[in-house]
Enzyme design. Structure first.
Site, PDB file in Angstrom:
ATOM      1  N   ASP A  33     -42.466  41.093  13.703  1.00  0.00           N
ATOM      2  CA  ASP A  33     -42.089  41.082  15.032  1.00  0.00           C
ATOM      3  C   ASP A  33     -43.326  39.975  15.624  1.00  0.00           C
ATOM      4  O   ASP A  33     -43.082  39.028  16.728  1.00  0.00           O
ATOM      5  CB  ASP A  33     -42.226  42.360  15.619  1.00  0.00           C
ATOM      6  CG  ASP A  33     -41.311  43.201  15.422  1.00  0.00           C
ATOM      7  OD1 ASP A  33     -41.343  44.381  15.668  1.00  0.00           O
ATOM      8  OD2 ASP A  33     -40.203  42.750  14.846  1.00  0.00           O
ATOM      9  N   LYS A  87     -14.900  50.395  -3.044  1.00  0.00           N
ATOM     10  CA  LYS A  87     -13.750  49.716  -1.873  1.00  0.00           C
ATOM     11  C   LYS A  87     -14.549  50.033  -0.391  1.00  0.00           C
ATOM     12  O   LYS A  87     -14.187  51.210   0.147  1.00  0.00           O
ATOM     13  CB  LYS A  87     -12.445  50.209  -1.600  1.00  0.00           C
ATOM     14  CG  LYS A  87     -11.483  49.521  -1.150  1.00  0.00           C
ATOM     15  CD  LYS A  87      -9.937  49.783  -1.360  1.00  0.00           C
ATOM     16  CE  LYS A  87      -8.943  48.989  -0.307  1.00  0.00           C
ATOM     17  NZ  LYS A  87      -9.169  49.098   1.011  1.00  0.00           N
ATOM     18  N   ARG A 104      -9.246  38.293   8.540  1.00  0.00           N
ATOM     19  CA  ARG A 104      -8.353  38.073   7.268  1.00  0.00           C
ATOM     20  C   ARG A 104      -7.179  38.016   8.387  1.00  0.00           C
ATOM     21  O   ARG A 104      -6.070  36.952   7.748  1.00  0.00           O
ATOM     22  CB  ARG A 104      -7.957  39.596   6.495  1.00  0.00           C
ATOM     23  CG  ARG A 104      -6.817  39.243   5.529  1.00  0.00           C
ATOM     24  CD  ARG A 104      -6.979  40.652   4.760  1.00  0.00           C
ATOM     25  NE  ARG A 104      -5.654  40.689   4.080  1.00  0.00           N
ATOM     26  CZ  ARG A 104      -4.599  40.757   4.577  1.00  0.00           C
ATOM     27  NH1 ARG A 104      -4.311  41.140   5.742  1.00  0.00           N
ATOM     28  NH2 ARG A 104      -3.425  40.732   3.764  1.00  0.00           N
ATOM     29  N   GLU A 129     -16.501  42.044   2.999  1.00  0.00           N
ATOM     30  CA  GLU A 129     -16.122  43.069   3.719  1.00  0.00           C
ATOM     31  C   GLU A 129     -17.194  42.963   4.690  1.00  0.00           C
ATOM     32  O   GLU A 129     -18.401  43.187   4.478  1.00  0.00           O
ATOM     33  CB  GLU A 129     -16.124  44.474   3.439  1.00  0.00           C
ATOM     34  CG  GLU A 129     -14.925  44.830   2.697  1.00  0.00           C
ATOM     35  CD  GLU A 129     -13.852  44.934   3.429  1.00  0.00           C
ATOM     36  OE1 GLU A 129     -12.708  44.091   3.063  1.00  0.00           O
ATOM     37  OE2 GLU A 129     -13.505  45.905   4.462  1.00  0.00           O
ATOM     38  N   LYS A 150     -10.432  45.702 -11.222  1.00  0.00           N
ATOM     39  CA  LYS A 150     -10.159  44.226 -11.351  1.00  0.00           C
ATOM     40  C   LYS A 150     -10.203  43.877 -12.759  1.00  0.00           C
ATOM     41  O   LYS A 150     -11.128  44.328 -13.621  1.00  0.00           O
ATOM     42  CB  LYS A 150     -10.934  43.303 -10.582  1.00  0.00           C
ATOM     43  CG  LYS A 150     -11.042  43.705  -8.906  1.00  0.00           C
ATOM     44  CD  LYS A 150     -12.148  42.753  -8.333  1.00  0.00           C
ATOM     45  CE  LYS A 150     -12.266  43.146  -6.963  1.00  0.00           C
ATOM     46  NZ  LYS A 150     -12.989  42.414  -6.036  1.00  0.00           N
ATOM     47  N   LYS A 199      -7.329  54.676  -4.107  1.00  0.00           N
ATOM     48  CA  LYS A 199      -7.623  55.327  -2.826  1.00  0.00           C
ATOM     49  C   LYS A 199      -7.816  56.652  -2.822  1.00  0.00           C
ATOM     50  O   LYS A 199      -7.002  57.672  -3.629  1.00  0.00           O
ATOM     51  CB  LYS A 199      -6.469  55.142  -2.017  1.00  0.00           C
ATOM     52  CG  LYS A 199      -5.725  53.739  -1.772  1.00  0.00           C
ATOM     53  CD  LYS A 199      -6.829  52.769  -1.006  1.00  0.00           C
ATOM     54  CE  LYS A 199      -7.220  52.974   0.437  1.00  0.00           C
ATOM     55  NZ  LYS A 199      -6.118  52.461   1.276  1.00  0.00           N
TER      56      LYS A 199
HETATM   57  N1  LIG Z   1     -13.106  46.471   0.484  1.00  0.00           N
HETATM   58  C1  LIG Z   1     -13.616  45.937  -0.511  1.00  0.00           C
HETATM   59  O1  LIG Z   1     -14.613  46.359  -0.829  1.00  0.00           O
HETATM   60  C2  LIG Z   1     -12.858  45.056  -1.389  1.00  0.00           C
HETATM   61  C3  LIG Z   1     -11.738  44.544  -1.229  1.00  0.00           C
HETATM   62  C4  LIG Z   1     -10.988  43.557  -1.827  1.00  0.00           C
HETATM   63  C5  LIG Z   1      -9.899  42.788  -1.491  1.00  0.00           C
HETATM   64  O2  LIG Z   1      -9.155  43.130  -0.564  1.00  0.00           O
HETATM   65  C6  LIG Z   1      -9.073  41.972  -2.553  1.00  0.00           C
HETATM   66  C7  LIG Z   1      -7.792  41.388  -2.393  1.00  0.00           C
HETATM   67  C8  LIG Z   1      -7.269  40.543  -3.412  1.00  0.00           C
HETATM   68  F1  LIG Z   1      -6.186  40.006  -2.970  1.00  0.00           F
HETATM   69  C9  LIG Z   1      -8.222  40.042  -4.378  1.00  0.00           C
HETATM   70  C10 LIG Z   1      -9.471  40.955  -4.780  1.00  0.00           C
HETATM   71  C11 LIG Z   1      -9.735  41.808  -3.659  1.00  0.00           C
HETATM   72  O3  LIG Z   1     -11.009  42.352  -4.079  1.00  0.00           O
HETATM   73  C12 LIG Z   1     -11.557  43.304  -3.137  1.00  0.00           C
HETATM   74  N2  LIG Z   1     -12.836  43.835  -3.591  1.00  0.00           N
HETATM   75  C13 LIG Z   1     -13.368  44.592  -2.884  1.00  0.00           C
HETATM   76  N3  LIG Z   1     -14.489  45.345  -3.083  1.00  0.00           N
END
Ligand SMILES: NC(=O)c1cc2c(=O)c3cc(F)ccc3oc2nc1N
Length: 328
Positions: A39, A116, A137, A171, A287, A311
């Site tokens: 600060d 996510k 987005r 995000e 992924k 989800k």
């Molecule tokens: N909310 C999330 O934390 C998150 C979201 C996406 C995506 O929406 C996403 C969308 C795509 F077409 C491809 C990879 C992605 O990878 C992602 N990876 C993440 N960790």
């Protein structure tokens, strides 16, 4: 007023030091100095920049306070579309996803699991290492230009360590503690409260007055590059490491899995840990790790074939700060 060389050097020193301290605190979550030290230096820089405005750079740490009030949001076209993820809700659906992937590839790939984050998708564009555009987005092709607001988010680097052109995506979210504090304040002021941290983040980012955005303590986790530019990365795991080296905030809970069974145990593990996290997640993103394999799997009209989101059922409402485990 003309500045002596000593003053010019002091301003440049303070801008660099405070940027370094800000990165350590907001991106790496490892403070280098205590708040009082930060600060005092910050106040000194503010005073010097006020006396010598010709030396206040647009990426100075003092540029984070906002103050622009926009008449509205300009449209932002995404040259490379932002796709959404397909969702799966059961173990069977997850295993069916893996079967489809194996059928196309002819082998079982390694997967990367990522939390996510339940926030707002953002895209950040850098030219010669400087942030030139931030966008929501939107519908994946057209979003809103929220550059002025994103500049007030402390974990977003205004300048990269290399003067490269790059577009990254991730995000923007509001930590649970900030959400609880914001709703408490709004209740005291007789204002409507936000239903959840995701809505609070969206409402905070879509403010026309960036001073309000600056007050909302938003943060980010970046997870992909729209284009790899000069970076030689061949897997998602490497991309996350590179993004961290470039100064972006990366979620530490990513994990390479060697089979879909390992993915499943990661999912079960975080299903239990979820309520202790200092931010909300609505699932686990799975992924295919190798980019070459991602390319051969490609995309459907609206989602990548090489990723899916498992989800979780909606989390019971965030109640007290005590529930949160701050060590994560
Ligand atoms: N909310 C999330 O934390 C998150 C979201 C996406 C995506 O929406 C996403 C969308 C795509 F077409 C491809 C990879 C992605 O990878 C992602 N990876 C993440 N960790």
């Amino acid at each position: 007023m003309e500045a002596t060389q000593e003053i010019i050097d002091r301003i440049a020193y303070l801008q660099a030091e405070l940027t370094k301290y800000g990165m350590a605190y907001y991106v790496k979550d490892q403070p280098l100095v205590d708040d009082a030290t930060y600060d005092a230096l910050y106040r000194e820089l503010e005073e010097l920049e006020a006396s010598y405005p010709q030396y206040q750079t647009e990426d100075s740490p003092t540029a984070r306070v906002g103050g622009i009030i926009l008449p509205g949001f300009e449209k932002a076209i995404h040259e490379i579309p932002l796709y959404s993820l397909s969702d799966v809700f059961t173990k069977e659906e997850l295993f069916a996803f893996d079967q489809r992937v194996q059928k196309t590839l002819g082998y079982e790939p390694k997967y990367v699991c990522e939390l996510k984050i339940d926030g707002l998708s953002i895209s950040l564009t850098y030219e010669a290492g400087r942030l030139v555009r931030a966008a929501t987005r939107g519908d994946g092709t057209v979003g809103e230009n929220i550059t002025e607001n994103i500049k007030t988010v402390q974990s977003v680097p205004l300048r990269l360590p290399q003067e490269i052109d790059l577009e990254v995506r991730g995000e923007c979210y509001m930590p649970k503690a900030s959400f609880l504090a914001l709703n408490q304040k709004r209740e005291e002021e007789g204002l409507e409260t936000f239903a959840n941290p995701r809505n609070a983040a969206a409402g905070s980012l879509r403010q026309l007055d960036s001073k309000i955005t600056a007050s909302r303590n938003l943060s980010t986790f970046l997870y992909t590059l729209a284009d790899f530019g000069p970076l030689q990365v061949t897997t998602q795991e490497e991309a996350l490491v590179h993004l961290g080296e470039l100064g972006f905030r990366i979620n530490p809970e990513h994990h390479v899995c060697h089979s879909i069974e390992e993915v499943w145990s990661f999912i079960e593990d975080f299903h239990d840990k979820r309520s202790e996290l200092p931010y909300e997640i609505d699932g686990i993103v799975v992924k295919v790790n190798e980019f070459a394999a991602q390319n051969s799997l490609g995309f459907t009209v609206k989602a990548p074939r090489w990723a899916t989101a498992y989800k979780f059922p909606p989390e019971e409402a965030v109640t007290t700060i005590e529930d949160i485990d701050w060590t994560i």
